[in-house]
Design a protein around this motif. Structure first.
Motif, mmCIF file in Angstrom:
data_model
loop_
_atom_site.group_PDB
_atom_site.id
_atom_site.type_symbol
_atom_site.label_atom_id
_atom_site.label_comp_id
_atom_site.label_asym_id
_atom_site.label_seq_id
_atom_site.Cartn_x
_atom_site.Cartn_y
_atom_site.Cartn_z
ATOM 1 N N GLU A 190 0.853 -1.205 0.000
ATOM 2 C CA GLU A 190 0.000 0.000 0.000
ATOM 3 C C GLU A 190 0.886 1.252 0.000
ATOM 4 O O GLU A 190 0.644 2.201 -0.742
ATOM 5 N N GLU A 191 1.918 1.224 0.847
ATOM 6 C CA GLU A 191 2.823 2.382 0.932
ATOM 7 C C GLU A 191 3.499 2.615 -0.429
ATOM 8 O O GLU A 191 3.567 3.741 -0.918
ATOM 9 N N SER A 192 3.958 1.527 -1.049
ATOM 10 C CA SER A 192 4.659 1.668 -2.332
ATOM 11 C C SER A 192 3.742 2.275 -3.387
ATOM 12 O O SER A 192 4.145 3.172 -4.127
ATOM 13 N N GLU A 193 2.494 1.786 -3.449
ATOM 14 C CA GLU A 193 1.583 2.306 -4.477
ATOM 15 C C GLU A 193 1.307 3.801 -4.265
ATOM 16 O O GLU A 193 1.303 4.574 -5.228
ATOM 17 N N GLU A 194 1.111 4.188 -3.009
ATOM 18 C CA GLU A 194 0.866 5.606 -2.722
ATOM 19 C C GLU A 194 2.041 6.476 -3.157
ATOM 20 O O GLU A 194 1.881 7.527 -3.766
ATOM 21 N N VAL A 195 3.261 5.997 -2.832
ATOM 22 C CA VAL A 195 4.463 6.773 -3.185
ATOM 23 C C VAL A 195 4.614 6.864 -4.706
ATOM 24 O O VAL A 195 4.895 7.942 -5.252
ATOM 25 N N VAL A 196 4.372 5.755 -5.400
ATOM 26 C CA VAL A 196 4.510 5.774 -6.858
ATOM 27 C C VAL A 196 3.528 6.777 -7.476
ATOM 28 O O VAL A 196 3.874 7.507 -8.409
ATOM 29 N N LYS A 197 2.306 6.826 -6.925
ATOM 30 C CA LYS A 197 1.320 7.791 -7.459
ATOM 31 C C LYS A 197 1.853 9.218 -7.340
ATOM 32 O O LYS A 197 1.743 10.017 -8.265
ATOM 33 N N LYS A 198 2.455 9.520 -6.182
ATOM 34 C CA LYS A 198 2.998 10.883 -5.988
ATOM 35 C C LYS A 198 4.178 11.120 -6.929
ATOM 36 O O LYS A 198 4.332 12.196 -7.495
ATOM 37 N N GLN A 199 5.028 10.094 -7.075
ATOM 38 C CA GLN A 199 6.189 10.239 -7.973
ATOM 39 C C GLN A 199 5.718 10.569 -9.391
ATOM 40 O O GLN A 199 6.286 11.426 -10.066
ATOM 41 N N CYS A 200 4.663 9.868 -9.824
ATOM 42 C CA CYS A 200 4.199 10.073 -11.205
ATOM 43 C C CYS A 200 3.595 11.456 -11.392
ATOM 44 O O CYS A 200 3.707 12.037 -12.473
ATOM 45 N N GLU A 201 2.948 11.973 -10.346
ATOM 46 C CA GLU A 201 2.421 13.346 -10.460
ATOM 47 C C GLU A 201 3.580 14.308 -10.699
ATOM 48 O O GLU A 201 3.466 15.269 -11.442
ATOM 49 N N ILE A 202 4.723 14.026 -10.079
ATOM 50 C CA ILE A 202 5.874 14.927 -10.214
ATOM 51 C C ILE A 202 6.553 14.782 -11.583
ATOM 52 O O ILE A 202 6.835 15.769 -12.254
ATOM 53 N N VAL A 203 6.799 13.527 -12.025
ATOM 54 C CA VAL A 203 7.486 13.385 -13.328
ATOM 55 C C VAL A 203 6.517 13.481 -14.506
ATOM 56 O O VAL A 203 6.936 13.632 -15.651
#
Ligand code: AMP
Ligand code: FES
Ligand code: ZN
Ligand code: ZN
Length: 301
Positions: free
Chosen positions: A89-102
């Motif tokens: 769950e933590e990984s998916e949340e972080v990836v979503k934020k990363q993608c918003e940035i890149v």
């Protein structure tokens, strides 16, 4: 105070191999040039390639995504939710934020929705890490093939590669030694695989990512404790600190001598009876392991 070798400004990082101090700006330039050189040298992506970046939430994959973006490449992103309680769950949340940035379009594949269970949920007589690796490779490739991507980019770095190599040399895993490297070309129902961070270390990647203010998953997968690769990496770190440059020479030497381990005869691949993907047997290891009666369909509609 150490000063940047190129401009004399205060340094941000001290590299040991090659030995030089760099400011933030010149370090970013050094890092991205290194990525570009690896991409070009191994002919990883032609201009027209459709690129998929596999994002785990860790620092490496997002560093590859940032560097590719800064070098002008376009891509989409894939995250595989492995169904590991807490960690996934933590990984998916972080990836979503990363993608918003890149700004890359994100696709998420959830193992539990596909096969009914997550990694490590039931005892299966094998270490979770071993079937997790097989599962991730299968899903990355299947997603890429089902959706017309030419190449899957991962964040594997110099420290990962040297630890794998050492492990495979110790166990004389000749098949692996004959196939390893920064780039595996495309085949029938096989997307190419590329590791543009192949020549960069954990330390360099960490310092690069720190400059872009992106979140990364800091916790470790609960199944990684005690993995042999961690021991190999530790031993290699010790050798590298005594003798800088050992790791890069190790991977370059292995690549140059890969032909020693390559098989003369081509392995004949068939289509998996369940999912149609390439396999040496009748049913591929993914369908066999997860006991599937019908192949997973990962097409984005
Ligand atoms: P690892 O196998 O965990 O060392 O990860 C190596 C690379 O595989 C990462 O840098 C990512 O590019 C990719 N990767 C690992 N786990 C995932 C995941 N859950 N979803 C998507 N890509 C992943
Ligand atoms: Fe696969 Fe840990 S991420 S077992
Ligand atoms: Zn500088
Ligand atoms: Zn199959």
């Amino acid at each position: 105070m150490r000063r940047c070798k190129f401009c004399g400004k205060e340094s941000y990082i001290m590299l040991r191999s090659p030995r030089m101090a760099l400011c933030e700006e010149h370090f970013v330039r050094y890092f991205e040039r290194k990525v570009e050189r690896v991409i070009k040298r191994h002919k990883m992506f032609p201009e027209s390639a459709k690129i998929l970046i596999a994002l785990s939430g860790g620092k490496d994959a997002i560093a590859a995504a940032i560097a590719l973006k800064n070098l002008g490449y376009e891509y989409e992103c894939l995250h595989i939710n492995l169904g590991i309680p807490g960690y996934s769950e933590e990984s998916e949340e972080v990836v979503k934020k990363q993608c918003e940035i890149v700004g890359g379009k994100l696709h998420v594949v959830r193992l539990k929705e596909l096969v009914g269970e997550g990694i490590g949920e039931r005892k299966r007589g094998r270490q979770p890490c071993s079937y997790c690796g097989m599962t991730k490779r299968y899903l990355m490739n299947k997603f890429a093939v089902d959706n017309g991507f030419d190449v899957v980019v991962t964040g594997h770095n110099l420290d990962d590669e040297t630890a794998f190599l050492l492990g495979n040399l110790i166990h004389w895993n000749v098949d692996y030694l004959g196939r390893q490297g920064p780039y595996l070309p495309k085949g029938l129902k096989l997307a190419a695989r590329a590791k543009p961070l192949y020549e960069l270390t954990n330390y360099e990647i960490r310092k690069y990512v720190d400059l872009f203010n992106v979140p990364v998953v800091e916790s470790k997968c609960p199944f990684s404790r005690g993995a042999k690769s961690i021991l190999y990496a530790k031993v290699l770190d010790e050798i590298e600190s005594e003798s800088p440059g050992t790791k890069i020479n190790f991977v370059k030497g292995c690549l140059k001598n890969r032909n020693l381990f390559e098989r003369d005869e081509e392995i004949e691949l068939k289509e998996c009876r369940v999912c149609g993907m390439p396999t040496v047997g009748d049913v591929c290891s993914f369908c066999r392991f997860w006991n599937l009666g019908e192949g997973v369909d990962l097409r984005v509609r």
